[in-house]
Design an enzyme around this catalytic site. Structure first.
Site, PDB file in Angstrom:
ATOM      1  N   PHE A 148      -5.472  -0.423   0.717  1.00  0.00           N
ATOM      2  CA  PHE A 148      -5.292  -0.865  -0.626  1.00  0.00           C
ATOM      3  C   PHE A 148      -3.637  -1.352  -0.830  1.00  0.00           C
ATOM      4  O   PHE A 148      -3.295  -2.077  -1.774  1.00  0.00           O
ATOM      5  CB  PHE A 148      -5.497   0.281  -1.683  1.00  0.00           C
ATOM      6  CG  PHE A 148      -4.479   1.415  -1.903  1.00  0.00           C
ATOM      7  CD1 PHE A 148      -3.394   1.222  -2.717  1.00  0.00           C
ATOM      8  CD2 PHE A 148      -4.856   2.458  -0.997  1.00  0.00           C
ATOM      9  CE1 PHE A 148      -2.700   2.438  -2.880  1.00  0.00           C
ATOM     10  CE2 PHE A 148      -3.781   3.368  -1.260  1.00  0.00           C
ATOM     11  CZ  PHE A 148      -2.726   3.508  -2.163  1.00  0.00           C
ATOM     12  N   GLU A 175     -11.782  -1.671  -1.125  1.00  0.00           N
ATOM     13  CA  GLU A 175     -12.480  -1.769  -2.179  1.00  0.00           C
ATOM     14  C   GLU A 175     -11.562  -1.595  -3.633  1.00  0.00           C
ATOM     15  O   GLU A 175     -12.296  -1.722  -4.377  1.00  0.00           O
ATOM     16  CB  GLU A 175     -13.899  -0.892  -2.276  1.00  0.00           C
ATOM     17  CG  GLU A 175     -13.645   0.577  -2.208  1.00  0.00           C
ATOM     18  CD  GLU A 175     -13.313   1.203  -0.879  1.00  0.00           C
ATOM     19  OE1 GLU A 175     -13.613   2.253  -0.576  1.00  0.00           O
ATOM     20  OE2 GLU A 175     -12.960   0.372   0.135  1.00  0.00           O
ATOM     21  N   SER A 225      -4.943   5.835   6.563  1.00  0.00           N
ATOM     22  CA  SER A 225      -4.353   7.235   6.951  1.00  0.00           C
ATOM     23  C   SER A 225      -4.606   7.566   8.192  1.00  0.00           C
ATOM     24  O   SER A 225      -5.428   7.044   9.037  1.00  0.00           O
ATOM     25  CB  SER A 225      -5.303   8.180   5.904  1.00  0.00           C
ATOM     26  OG  SER A 225      -6.500   8.359   6.323  1.00  0.00           O
ATOM     27  N   CYS A 280       3.510   2.355   3.816  1.00  0.00           N
ATOM     28  CA  CYS A 280       3.721   3.267   5.142  1.00  0.00           C
ATOM     29  C   CYS A 280       4.964   3.133   5.697  1.00  0.00           C
ATOM     30  O   CYS A 280       5.488   3.903   6.475  1.00  0.00           O
ATOM     31  CB  CYS A 280       2.633   2.669   6.115  1.00  0.00           C
ATOM     32  SG  CYS A 280       3.056   1.058   6.837  1.00  0.00           S
ATOM     33  N   GLU A 382       2.007  13.310   4.346  1.00  0.00           N
ATOM     34  CA  GLU A 382       2.498  12.005   3.735  1.00  0.00           C
ATOM     35  C   GLU A 382       1.962  12.225   2.493  1.00  0.00           C
ATOM     36  O   GLU A 382       0.859  12.329   2.020  1.00  0.00           O
ATOM     37  CB  GLU A 382       1.740  10.814   4.218  1.00  0.00           C
ATOM     38  CG  GLU A 382       2.212   9.541   3.748  1.00  0.00           C
ATOM     39  CD  GLU A 382       1.464   8.309   4.779  1.00  0.00           C
ATOM     40  OE1 GLU A 382       2.083   7.319   4.685  1.00  0.00           O
ATOM     41  OE2 GLU A 382       0.394   8.561   4.866  1.00  0.00           O
TER      42      GLU A 382
END
Length: 498
Positions: A148, A175, A225, A280, A382
């Site tokens: 996303f 989504e 992830s 990221c 994270e």
């Protein structure tokens, strides 16, 4: 209520019984629903890809490059529309949204040169009368599963190189913010891409598993992830596919005593808090070397963080907007509480932030921790939100060791005026991408992007020549032509009439 459907050749719409809500992060309201497909929708996309891909692979690279040129022009023409659409579903401010699109477009610019990078190799006279040459040919059908946080950039990283090298490509975007990937696919069609070469399917784990298991899909690229990346890699490889799976990150910024702290604070403000930390390649950990450096840095950071403006995604003066949804907001706030419970000092607390007129929006104020230690889970994992952690290092050796021993190895930066320290750090640190006085060291499009350790599974990076290698397979030909003609006459003599 608007429904975002699959973009599949021959798909009439309305085939998916399941849907998921798409939120406006600024207000918290549901603004659309997206169809969630599975095996049936994927089978239709694969069938269309199988029908279209051979002709596309046979299209010469120069003509494929022309589609890339046309697409680049169309994206630039529609930049404002795309940025508004992206911001409305993700929440990042318009300037960040345009940056998201632009960094993806830079890979498309690289793809405009695809005729050059596909030339292969040739050796004349490898043996007596023997020549050897190689060619790069497409895998066939590739798939991309994208996150996303970059709904334009990462789909373009994957689809651009895959398509330019002659593959058909099936994209499954997040989504949470699916509209921009669909719009980009429409622009590809408008640019001249044949039907069936790029299709968009929507879904959750059911669709992901269908992609991983489908026998006709030869290569899969994933960003998300680390736990899911590991799952995607193992299941895809077990099914005989080529897989690159990019995972999470905990990027460190090392601040040497000689660093320009004003510049460091300015860089950290953007790198740690920009896009609400949902990157990221964000810089959520700063490692000042020495207590004096740490104290001076903290003193400058606090007022800078307190000046950050959090606003709606259309606010031109906002430094960042809301996070993507309520569940993610709660996750980030839970990590802040975990840091407090583990004994870190919460210097600036961003929880409880509200924006007048947008009280139901998914906003989080900037947070700053000090005295974070490597044993804390809030350091190990994270957070993916607007949270900066100070981890104090006593010397250079500890500063090298911290990112090197962390489970993630995506990116790292060092801030210093000392060339020797920077060179030594870059050579020794156990991380895939290094910045020297560059807080977010994302490589330019003609190099490649990829981390180490639990930040990446697979041995090929994104875009650049690494991307070309991933989406193609090498065929090597060894040839020898016999001397003379079949009847034994001299082939070099011009034949004459009797």
């Amino acid at each position: 209520m608007r429904v975002i459907d699959h973009m599949i050749v021959g798909h009439s719409g309305g085939g998916s019984a399941r849907t998921s809500d798409v939120f406006d992060p600024n207000s918290g309201a549901v603004q659309a629903k997206v169809s969630l497909g599975g095996q049936a929708e994927l089978d239709k996309a694969v069938a269309a890809a199988e029908a279209a891909q051979p002709a596309w692979a046979a299209t010469n690279p120069q003509r494929r490059a022309r589609v890339m040129f046309n697409f680049k022009t169309l994206v630039e023409k529609n930049m404002d529309e795309l940025a508004r659409m992206l911001s409305s579903e993700h929440g990042k401010v318009i300037a960040d949204a345009k940056g998201d699109i632009q960094r993806g477009l830079e890979v498309i610019e690289f793809c405009c040169g695809i005729p050059h990078v596909l030339k292969g190799e040739y050796t004349q006279g490898a043996g007596p009368g023997i020549d050897v040459y190689s060619m790069r040919q497409p895998i066939g059908i590739g798939a991309g599963i994208t996150p996303f946080n970059f709904p334009a950039m990462i789909p373009l990283w994957m689809s651009g190189v895959a398509i330019a090298t002659g593959n058909a490509f099936i994209l499954k975007p997040s989504e949470r913010d699916p509209s921009v990937p669909v719009r980009l696919a429409e622009l590809f069609r408008e640019a001249g891409l044949p039907e069936g070469i790029l299709q968009v399917v929507h879904g959750d784990k059911e669709m992901v598993d269908a992609i991983l298991d489908h026998p006709a899909i030869g290569a899969i690229s994933f960003v998300g992830s680390s736990d899911i990346a590991h799952y995607v890699y193992n299941r895809g490889v077990a099914a005989g596919k080529r897989v690159q799976a990019m995972g999470g990150a905990k990027n460190h910024g090392i601040v040497m005593p000689d660093a320009d702290l004003d510049q460091v604070v300015n860089d950290l403000s953007g790198a740690a808090f920009g896009s609400a930390g949902e990157r990221c390649m964000a810089l959520p950990v700063v490692v000042p070397v020495g207590e004096d450096t740490a104290n001076r840095l903290r003193e400058k950071l606090i007022p800078a963080i307190e000046k950050l403006r959090v606003g709606v995604s259309t606010d031109e003066e906002a430094h960042y907007g809301p996070v993507v949804n309520a569940a993610h907001k709660q996750r980030v706030e839970n990590w802040i509480q975990t840091g407090v419970d583990e004994g870190a000092e919460l210097v600036v607390d961003g929880r409880g932030f509200t924006l007048q007129g947008h009280e139901e929006g998914f906003f989080i104020g900037p947070s700053l921790f000090d005295h974070v230690t490597p044993e804390m889970s809030a350091y190990k994992e994270e957070i993916f939100g607007p949270v900066l952690q100070i981890v104090r290092a006593k010397d250079f050796e500890e500063a090298v060791r911290l990112p090197s021993q962390h489970q993630y190895g995506n990116g790292v930066a060092i801030f210093t005026r000392n060339g020797h320290a920077a060179r030594e750090f870059a050579a020794r640190v156990n991380v895939g991408m290094v910045g020297i006085n560059v807080p977010i060291p994302v490589p330019v499009a003609y190099h490649s992007f990829g981390g180490w350790k639990r930040s990446a599974f697979g041995d090929t990076n994104q875009h650049g020549m690494e991307g070309v290698k991933f989406w193609t397979k090498v065929k090597t030909i060894t040839q020898r032509w016999p001397d003379g003609s079949p009847d034994g006459s001299n082939a070099f003599v011009i034949p004459t009439m009797g």
